[in-house]
Enzyme design. Structure first.
Site, short mmCIF file in Angstrom:
data_model
loop_
_atom_site.label_atom_id
_atom_site.label_comp_id
_atom_site.label_asym_id
_atom_site.label_seq_id
_atom_site.Cartn_x
_atom_site.Cartn_y
_atom_site.Cartn_z
N ASP A 98 0.90 -1.16 0.00
CA ASP A 98 0.00 0.00 0.00
C ASP A 98 0.93 1.21 0.00
O ASP A 98 1.63 1.46 1.00
CB ASP A 98 -0.89 -0.03 1.25
CG ASP A 98 -1.79 1.20 1.34
OD1 ASP A 98 -1.52 2.21 0.65
OD2 ASP A 98 -2.75 1.16 2.12
N TYR A 109 -9.17 15.95 -6.10
CA TYR A 109 -8.28 15.18 -6.99
C TYR A 109 -7.45 16.13 -7.87
O TYR A 109 -6.23 15.96 -8.00
CB TYR A 109 -9.15 14.26 -7.85
CG TYR A 109 -8.43 13.48 -8.93
CD1 TYR A 109 -7.71 12.34 -8.62
CD2 TYR A 109 -8.52 13.86 -10.28
CE1 TYR A 109 -7.07 11.61 -9.62
CE2 TYR A 109 -7.90 13.13 -11.28
CZ TYR A 109 -7.18 12.00 -10.94
OH TYR A 109 -6.55 11.28 -11.94
#
Ligand SMILES: NC(=O)c1ccc[n+]([C@@H]2O[C@H](COP(=O)([O-])OP(=O)(O)OC[C@H]3O[C@@H](n4cnc5c(N)ncnc54)[C@H](O)[C@@H]3O)[C@@H](O)[C@H]2O)c1
Length: 257
Positions: A64, A162
């Site tokens: 991750d 984003y």
């Protein structure tokens, strides 16, 4: 121009699918050995197997990339497996919309949305880069390629978090390129436009909206993962040795719309 990556070792994050997978396989076909890193180990293993079937060396690693301890293990596996890292491609990223949230406007976005967008798109790029940088500096050799987005320049309604995080990736690229240029390390950025990947499909957009995205580019189509991989192999190659701190939109001029 020589696009050959013979003898090079590349770590590609988000390599299990989409652009990451295309970049990993393009690099392998170009002669590189690849560490295919992803949170989805089983899918990353399939990419490594595909690479091996092509006669290349590849290892799949579960990491991750928002977690520095896991990224340290990823780099350790690369060094144990191949002895060096020449190229890092920071592919992992995405928006909360991919995690089941429908489009949300800025005024509905939460601090958690922002933490998540910044963590996945910007902080993960920082964590992975930090993990390989001392090694690259020691060897006075390195290529770092970051995946931002055309949204960083053009902005997307419903994706303010984003777009902002991806704009951060461009700033990161430019500033770091200046710091590490003296060590023969280049840092560049690719800005994809709408590209047909599993991540894009998960948005479950109606077909007409995908067609509309294609129409809004000046080449009349959305991108393919290989379009991004072709730019990545160029930036990783010897042919790009004098290019650093740059951001290249691969988007059919969508950024000019
Ligand atoms: N697809 C597009 O239209 C588009 C457009 C512009 C920019 N981008 C950017 O390009 C990059 C790749 O996009 P894509 O569409 O190929 O993605 P995708 O969603 O298809 O694949 C992303 C991969 O990253 C992995 N991943 C997700 N979170 C992770 C984590 N924390 N650690 C490790 N692996 C993780 C997933 O398992 C998956 O294999 C992203 O940074 C994205 O923001 C995509």
């Amino acid at each position: 121009m020589n696009l050959n990556l013979d003898g090079k070792v590349a770590v590609v994050t988000g390599a299990a699918q989409g652009m990451g997978r295309a970049i990993a396989l393009t690099f392998i076909k170009g002669g590189a050995s690849v560490v295919a890193a992803d949170i989805d180990l089983e899918a990353a293993k399939l990419v490594a197997e595909e690479a091996k079937a092509l006669g290349a060396q590849a290892i799949a690693v579960r990491a991750d990339v928002t977690k520095s301890e896991q990224v340290a293990e990823m780099v350790k596996s690369a060094l144990e497996g191949f002895g060096k890292v020449d190229i890092l491609v920071n592919v992992v990223g995405g928006s909360g919309r991919l995690k089941g949230r429908k489009l949300y406007l800025f005024r509905e976005s939460t601090e958690e949305d922002w933490d998540s967008a910044i963590s996945l798109n910007l902080k993960a790029t920082m964590i992975c880069t930090k993990a390989v940088l001392d090694h690259m500096i020691e060897r006075k050799n390195g290529r770092i390629i970051n995946i931002s987005s055309v949204s960083a320049l053009a902005g997307n309604i419903g994706m303010v978090d984003y777009s902002a995080a991806k704009a951060g990736v461009i700033g990161f690229t430019v500033a770091l390129a200046k710091e590490v240029g003296p060590y023969n390390i280049t840092v560049n950025c690719i800005l994809p436009g709408p590209t047909e990947t599993p991540g894009m499909k998960e948005l479950n957009l109606p077909p007409e909206s995908l067609e509309e995205m294609g129409r809004r580019t000046y080449l009349g189509r959305v991108g393919k993962p290989e379009d991004i991989a072709n730019m990545a192999i160029f930036l990783a190659s010897d042919g790009a040795s004098f290019i650093t701190g740059q951001s290249y939109a691969v988007c059919g001029a969508r950024n000019l719309a």
